[in-house]
Design a protein around this motif. Structure first.
Motif, short mmCIF file in Angstrom:
data_model
loop_
_atom_site.label_atom_id
_atom_site.label_comp_id
_atom_site.label_asym_id
_atom_site.label_seq_id
_atom_site.Cartn_x
_atom_site.Cartn_y
_atom_site.Cartn_z
N VAL A 18 -4.00 -92.49 61.39
CA VAL A 18 -5.14 -92.21 60.51
C VAL A 18 -6.42 -92.06 61.33
CG1 VAL A 18 -6.58 -93.17 58.67
CG2 VAL A 18 -4.09 -93.28 58.50
N MET A 19 -6.59 -92.91 62.33
CA MET A 19 -7.78 -92.82 63.18
C MET A 19 -7.83 -91.47 63.89
SD MET A 19 -7.74 -96.69 64.75
CE MET A 19 -9.09 -96.41 65.92
N VAL A 20 -6.70 -91.00 64.40
CA VAL A 20 -6.66 -89.71 65.07
C VAL A 20 -7.05 -88.60 64.10
CG1 VAL A 20 -5.17 -88.01 66.19
CG2 VAL A 20 -4.95 -90.43 66.76
N ALA A 21 -6.44 -88.60 62.91
CA ALA A 21 -6.71 -87.54 61.93
C ALA A 21 -8.17 -87.54 61.49
CB ALA A 21 -5.78 -87.70 60.73
N VAL A 22 -8.73 -88.72 61.28
CA VAL A 22 -10.13 -88.80 60.84
C VAL A 22 -11.07 -88.29 61.93
CG1 VAL A 22 -11.97 -90.41 60.23
CG2 VAL A 22 -9.73 -90.63 59.16
N VAL A 23 -10.83 -88.66 63.18
CA VAL A 23 -11.68 -88.20 64.27
C VAL A 23 -11.59 -86.68 64.41
CG1 VAL A 23 -12.05 -88.26 66.76
CG2 VAL A 23 -11.64 -90.37 65.50
N VAL A 24 -10.38 -86.13 64.29
CA VAL A 24 -10.22 -84.68 64.36
C VAL A 24 -11.00 -84.00 63.24
CG1 VAL A 24 -8.55 -82.80 64.04
CG2 VAL A 24 -8.02 -84.68 65.58
#
Length: 414
Positions: free
Chosen positions: A357-363
């Protein structure tokens, strides 16, 4: 001695014991901090203004004044910090992420110079920071705001009008990020966290997930950048033809190439949106997805020559949707290394899912910050849809991460 060093103070002198005494400033503390903020903004503005003015001097427009390139430079400086340009239906909102990151980094260095003279043993401001640290940061911020205000006024002399409501981004967001980075560096050396901040801590699952998330983000952006570079190499003839058609000259060609290189992370995000499913659009009506690419009148930007030819793609191209799933597998494997081997399925899955989720949100945030408009009408909405990119990429990453976590738990129970 640089301008920032001159504002900060003179060189140390030796005292009676032979030890270096602290630098003595030739300005009052309040004035020095404000001037440091102003100098930080003006120095980064010069980075944009010098090549812009040089390009104008080499190819001046008939009847134009010297204020026009200065106004254009001010507009571009505010643009790369997140401001929008345009009037009426025209809206330019595109931030080359490399340049945006450099602006924040440069501002943080200036803020760090100012904060280096603050007294960290002062009383607390709202139980958050030492009063001296908070005062220095505020004065530096005020000086940077003066530079932003001057640049905003200077845009009136150019042909790239500023959308004034958007000036809040370079006025507030950029210096806030710069001060936060400077405070973080200072906190590694000095105890500057007040009682309210000392007790704050990220949840354990977030701390464990941060490492795998950073690795997953790096892999995704690296793959996207490699895909862009490969497309440029494969269609180099089309890219070079567009470069020659622009007719920008030597200096203009170098600036155009630099701007495209600075936009490489933006284009990498478009590639991620392509393999994740939502796709991207260069102009309205020219959407590219795993199903195929539609034709359209492209902007005269050389890198767009690397776009795939219009038409349907072979069915095997749809298998690229497995790339985010495989990256999710990598994130899941890294997440497993942050928890005990015999931890429960819930504990392992929680860390893996939070990392994804952190990766997707940062992207999604990067895509949103990068902007998606280069003009009016068909150019008013380009790039990848940030919301759909976040949702689909997050789902695919989670699927891959849960697969590897489930496999690990199953092996332990055999």
């Amino acid at each position: 001695m640089t301008v920032l060093e001159l504002l900060r103070g003179v060189r140390p002198t030796d005292d009676e014991d032979g030890e270096g005494s602290p630098p003595t400033s030739w300005l009052p503390d309040s004035a020095r901090d404000v001037l440091l903020g102003l100098a930080t903004g003006l120095l980064s503005l010069l980075v944009v203004a010098v090549p812009t003015v040089l390009g104008w001097m080499l190819d001046p427009r008939p009847g134009s004044s010297f204020g026009e390139p200065l106004g254009a430079a001010a507009s571009l400086w505010l643009l790369v910090q997140g401001a929008h340009l345009g009037a009426g239906a025209t809206n330019v909102a595109f931030v080359p992420l490399v340049l945006g990151a450099l602006m924040v980094w440069g501002a943080s260095r200036g803020a760090g110079r100012a904060l280096a003279t603050a007294a960290v043993d002062d009383g607390w401001f709202a139980d958050l920071l030492p009063r001296s640290v908070a005062a220095v940061a505020g004065r530096w911020w005020g000086g940077y705001a003066v530079a932003v205000g001057g640049a905003a006024a200077l845009t009136l002399a150019g042909s790239l009008p500023l959308r004034w409501p958007s000036v809040g981004v370079p006025l507030l967001v950029v210096p806030a990020l710069a001060v936060a980075l400077a405070l973080r560096r200072l906190a590694l050396e000095e105890d500057i966290l007040g009682p309210r901040l000392v007790g704050l801590a990220a949840p354990e699952v977030v701390r464990r997930a941060s490492g795998p998330a950073v690795r997953g983000l790096a892999v995704l952006l690296g793959l996207g950048a490699l895909a862009v570079a490969a497309a440029v190499v494969l269609r180099w003839s089309a890219v070079s033809d567009l470069q020659s058609e622009v007719g920008a000259g030597l200096l203009g060609g170098l600036l155009l190439t630099g701007a495209q290189l600075a936009s490489l992370p933006n284009l990498a995000l478009w590639v991620l949106s392509l393999v994740a499913g939502p796709g991207f659009a260069v102009v309205e009506g020219a959407h590219t997805s795993l199903a195929g690419s539609a034709s359209g009148l492209m902007p005269l930007v050389p890198v767009f020559g690397a776009m795939p030819s219009p038409g349907d793609f072979p069915w095997a191209v749809r298998l690229l949707v497995l790339v985010p799933v495989l990256v999710g597998v990598h994130v899941g494997r890294r997440a497993l290394t942050t928890v005990a081997r015999l931890s429960s399925l819930r504990a392992k899955a929680s860390v893996a899912v939070v990392a994804c989720v952190m990766v997707a949100v940062v992207v999604g945030l990067l895509d949103g910050l990068g902007g998606g408009s280069l003009g009016a009408y068909r150019l008013s909405d380009i790039g990848a849809p940030a919301l759909w990119l976040t949702l689909t990429l997050g789902l695919e990453l989670v699927v891959g991460a849960l697969l590897v976590v489930s496999w690990d738990v199953w092996r332990l129970r055999r």
